[in-house]
Design a protein around this motif. Structure first.
Motif, PDB file in Angstrom:
ATOM      1  N   GLU A  47      49.913  26.389  67.852  1.00 53.01           N
ATOM      2  CA  GLU A  47      50.958  26.853  68.777  1.00 53.01           C
ATOM      3  C   GLU A  47      50.875  28.366  68.963  1.00 53.01           C
ATOM      4  O   GLU A  47      50.998  28.876  70.075  1.00 53.01           O
ATOM      5  CB  GLU A  47      52.343  26.475  68.256  1.00 53.01           C
ATOM      6  N   CYS A  48      50.665  29.082  67.876  1.00 49.26           N
ATOM      7  CA  CYS A  48      50.554  30.546  67.929  1.00 49.26           C
ATOM      8  C   CYS A  48      49.324  30.950  68.735  1.00 49.26           C
ATOM      9  O   CYS A  48      49.398  31.821  69.601  1.00 49.26           O
ATOM     10  CB  CYS A  48      50.493  31.101  66.511  1.00 49.26           C
ATOM     11  N   CYS A  49      48.198  30.305  68.473  1.00 48.51           N
ATOM     12  CA  CYS A  49      46.954  30.648  69.167  1.00 48.51           C
ATOM     13  C   CYS A  49      47.035  30.346  70.660  1.00 48.51           C
ATOM     14  O   CYS A  49      46.391  31.030  71.463  1.00 48.51           O
ATOM     15  CB  CYS A  49      45.784  29.895  68.547  1.00 48.51           C
ATOM     16  N   VAL A  51      49.278  31.072  72.498  1.00 51.10           N
ATOM     17  CA  VAL A  51      49.918  32.232  73.116  1.00 51.10           C
ATOM     18  C   VAL A  51      49.133  33.524  72.861  1.00 51.10           C
ATOM     19  O   VAL A  51      48.991  34.352  73.754  1.00 51.10           O
ATOM     20  CB  VAL A  51      51.365  32.383  72.596  1.00 51.10           C
ATOM     21  N   TYR A  52      48.606  33.712  71.664  1.00 49.40           N
ATOM     22  CA  TYR A  52      48.057  35.010  71.275  1.00 49.40           C
ATOM     23  C   TYR A  52      46.539  35.077  71.147  1.00 49.40           C
ATOM     24  O   TYR A  52      46.013  36.083  70.689  1.00 49.40           O
ATOM     25  CB  TYR A  52      48.709  35.487  69.973  1.00 49.40           C
ATOM     26  N   ALA A  53      45.817  34.049  71.556  1.00 47.30           N
ATOM     27  CA  ALA A  53      44.350  34.110  71.516  1.00 47.30           C
ATOM     28  C   ALA A  53      43.863  35.208  72.461  1.00 47.30           C
ATOM     29  O   ALA A  53      44.477  35.475  73.481  1.00 47.30           O
ATOM     30  CB  ALA A  53      43.756  32.764  71.918  1.00 47.30           C
ATOM     31  N   MET A  54      42.768  35.824  72.101  1.00 44.70           N
ATOM     32  CA  MET A  54      42.162  36.865  72.938  1.00 44.70           C
ATOM     33  C   MET A  54      40.784  36.371  73.380  1.00 44.70           C
ATOM     34  O   MET A  54      39.959  36.028  72.541  1.00 44.70           O
ATOM     35  CB  MET A  54      41.996  38.166  72.151  1.00 44.70           C
ATOM     36  N   ASN A  55      40.551  36.331  74.679  1.00 46.34           N
ATOM     37  CA  ASN A  55      39.262  35.923  75.234  1.00 46.34           C
ATOM     38  C   ASN A  55      38.809  34.565  74.705  1.00 46.34           C
ATOM     39  O   ASN A  55      37.643  34.353  74.419  1.00 46.34           O
ATOM     40  CB  ASN A  55      38.194  36.977  74.946  1.00 46.34           C
ATOM     41  N   GLY A  56      39.766  33.634  74.513  1.00 53.42           N
ATOM     42  CA  GLY A  56      39.439  32.286  74.075  1.00 53.42           C
ATOM     43  C   GLY A  56      39.234  32.134  72.587  1.00 53.42           C
ATOM     44  O   GLY A  56      38.939  31.045  72.113  1.00 53.42           O
ATOM     45  N   ASN A  57      39.376  33.208  71.821  1.00 54.36           N
ATOM     46  CA  ASN A  57      39.201  33.130  70.360  1.00 54.36           C
ATOM     47  C   ASN A  57      40.496  33.465  69.662  1.00 54.36           C
ATOM     48  O   ASN A  57      41.259  34.308  70.123  1.00 54.36           O
ATOM     49  CB  ASN A  57      38.123  34.111  69.893  1.00 54.36           C
ATOM     50  N   CYS A  58      40.712  32.810  68.540  1.00 54.24           N
ATOM     51  CA  CYS A  58      41.905  33.088  67.752  1.00 54.24           C
ATOM     52  C   CYS A  58      41.534  33.052  66.279  1.00 54.24           C
ATOM     53  O   CYS A  58      41.197  31.999  65.744  1.00 54.24           O
ATOM     54  CB  CYS A  58      42.991  32.053  68.055  1.00 54.24           C
ATOM     55  N   ASP A  59      41.562  34.197  65.630  1.00 55.18           N
ATOM     56  CA  ASP A  59      41.292  34.264  64.194  1.00 55.18           C
ATOM     57  C   ASP A  59      42.577  33.928  63.456  1.00 55.18           C
ATOM     58  O   ASP A  59      43.603  34.577  63.662  1.00 55.18           O
ATOM     59  CB  ASP A  59      40.823  35.666  63.794  1.00 55.18           C
ATOM     60  N   VAL A  60      42.511  32.904  62.610  1.00 55.82           N
ATOM     61  CA  VAL A  60      43.692  32.435  61.897  1.00 55.82           C
ATOM     62  C   VAL A  60      43.576  32.747  60.418  1.00 55.82           C
ATOM     63  O   VAL A  60      42.549  32.467  59.798  1.00 55.82           O
ATOM     64  CB  VAL A  60      43.884  30.909  62.081  1.00 55.82           C
ATOM     65  N   THR A  61      44.632  33.332  59.865  1.00 57.29           N
ATOM     66  CA  THR A  61      44.735  33.521  58.429  1.00 57.29           C
ATOM     67  C   THR A  61      45.887  32.660  57.954  1.00 57.29           C
ATOM     68  O   THR A  61      47.032  32.861  58.352  1.00 57.29           O
ATOM     69  CB  THR A  61      45.000  34.996  58.067  1.00 57.29           C
ATOM     70  N   ASP A  62      45.554  31.659  57.130  1.00 55.48           N
ATOM     71  CA  ASP A  62      46.556  30.740  56.580  1.00 55.48           C
ATOM     72  C   ASP A  62      46.590  30.950  55.073  1.00 55.48           C
ATOM     73  O   ASP A  62      45.735  30.449  54.349  1.00 55.48           O
ATOM     74  CB  ASP A  62      46.195  29.299  56.930  1.00 55.48           C
ATOM     75  N   ILE A  63      47.569  31.712  54.590  1.00 54.01           N
ATOM     76  CA  ILE A  63      47.616  32.013  53.157  1.00 54.01           C
ATOM     77  C   ILE A  63      48.067  30.810  52.338  1.00 54.01           C
ATOM     78  O   ILE A  63      48.010  30.834  51.118  1.00 54.01           O
ATOM     79  CB  ILE A  63      48.510  33.236  52.838  1.00 54.01           C
ATOM     80  N   CYS A  64      48.493  29.756  53.005  1.00 54.11           N
ATOM     81  CA  CYS A  64      48.925  28.549  52.307  1.00 54.11           C
ATOM     82  C   CYS A  64      47.833  27.499  52.247  1.00 54.11           C
ATOM     83  O   CYS A  64      48.037  26.427  51.685  1.00 54.11           O
ATOM     84  CB  CYS A  64      50.157  27.962  52.988  1.00 54.11           C
ATOM     85  N   VAL A  73      40.425  28.880  65.017  1.00 54.66           N
ATOM     86  CA  VAL A  73      41.086  27.744  65.644  1.00 54.66           C
ATOM     87  C   VAL A  73      40.996  27.956  67.138  1.00 54.66           C
ATOM     88  O   VAL A  73      41.420  28.998  67.631  1.00 54.66           O
ATOM     89  CB  VAL A  73      42.570  27.650  65.215  1.00 54.66           C
ATOM     90  N   PRO A  74      40.422  26.993  67.859  1.00 54.09           N
ATOM     91  CA  PRO A  74      40.366  27.203  69.304  1.00 54.09           C
ATOM     92  C   PRO A  74      41.765  27.156  69.899  1.00 54.09           C
ATOM     93  O   PRO A  74      42.593  26.364  69.471  1.00 54.09           O
ATOM     94  CB  PRO A  74      39.522  26.017  69.795  1.00 54.09           C
ATOM     95  N   PRO A  75      42.050  28.021  70.856  1.00 53.86           N
ATOM     96  CA  PRO A  75      43.360  27.970  71.485  1.00 53.86           C
ATOM     97  C   PRO A  75      43.482  26.673  72.270  1.00 53.86           C
ATOM     98  O   PRO A  75      42.496  26.137  72.750  1.00 53.86           O
ATOM     99  CB  PRO A  75      43.373  29.178  72.417  1.00 53.86           C
ATOM    100  N   SER A  76      44.689  26.152  72.339  1.00 61.46           N
ATOM    101  CA  SER A  76      44.867  24.919  73.091  1.00 61.46           C
ATOM    102  C   SER A  76      44.690  25.218  74.564  1.00 61.46           C
ATOM    103  O   SER A  76      45.110  26.249  75.060  1.00 61.46           O
ATOM    104  CB  SER A  76      46.241  24.321  72.824  1.00 61.46           C
ATOM    105  N   THR A  77      44.005  24.319  75.222  1.00 60.41           N
ATOM    106  CA  THR A  77      43.817  24.470  76.656  1.00 60.41           C
ATOM    107  C   THR A  77      44.132  23.149  77.313  1.00 60.41           C
ATOM    108  O   THR A  77      43.947  22.095  76.721  1.00 60.41           O
ATOM    109  CB  THR A  77      42.366  24.866  77.002  1.00 60.41           C
ATOM    110  N   SER A  78      44.633  23.205  78.489  1.00 58.02           N
ATOM    111  CA  SER A  78      44.839  21.975  79.232  1.00 58.02           C
ATOM    112  C   SER A  78      43.919  22.032  80.433  1.00 58.02           C
ATOM    113  O   SER A  78      43.879  23.025  81.147  1.00 58.02           O
ATOM    114  CB  SER A  78      46.299  21.835  79.658  1.00 58.02           C
TER     115      SER A  78
END
Length: 145
Positions: A47-49, A51-64, A73-78
């Motif tokens: 959900e975050c990606c 909205v906030y992905a840049m140029n189709g890429n989203c670097d995710v840090t999941d500390i959990c 994580v690829p941003p969701s696209t429709s």
């Protein structure tokens, strides 16, 4: 400057824009101005990606995660069920008619800009009034207090 709250359990952690461009994190490292801004927090990285992905890429840090891993994580696209039969002509709006939005490419100085480099999903009808504002003042008030 950024703040961090490590007292939140993983079960209650939300994803938010990371303090680096084009990413999302649930590490709790946020700008002080973001405290209480519910529109910046998401239940999932996807959900975050979206909205906030840049140029189709989203670097995710999941500390959990199992090993506090970072993953892409690829941003969701429709996409349409069938390709359009013709390509609509796009006109670039002049500066005066462009919408204002938060610039998440630099975190040292929170600011709003009226450029053309924002997530295309912000133009969707369901996001109207969430990310694109008519004035710089409206944008700065909404996103940075």
């Amino acid at each position: 400057g950024g703040i961090s709250d490590n007292s939140i359990s993983c079960f209650n952690r939300k994803f938010h824009p990371a303090l680096f461009p084009g990413g999302c994190s649930n590490d709790g490292n946020i700008l002080e101005a973001w405290v209480g801004m519910k529109n910046l927090y998401f239940n999932t990285a996807e959900e975050c990606c979206a909205v906030y992905a840049m140029n189709g890429n989203c670097d995710v840090t999941d500390i959990c995660g199992d090993d506090a891993r970072s993953e892409d994580v690829p941003p969701s696209t429709s996409s349409p069920t069938s390709p359009p039969t013709s390509t609509p002509s796009q006109t670039v709006p002049d500066c005066a008619s462009r919408k204002w939005y938060p610039d998440f490419t630099t975190y040292s100085t929170p600011k709003c800009i009226n450029g053309l480099e924002y997530n295309p999903s912000w133009d969707l009808p369901e996001n109207e009034g969430k990310f694109l504002m008519d004035t710089s003042e409206e944008c700065c008030t909404k996103f940075f207090g």
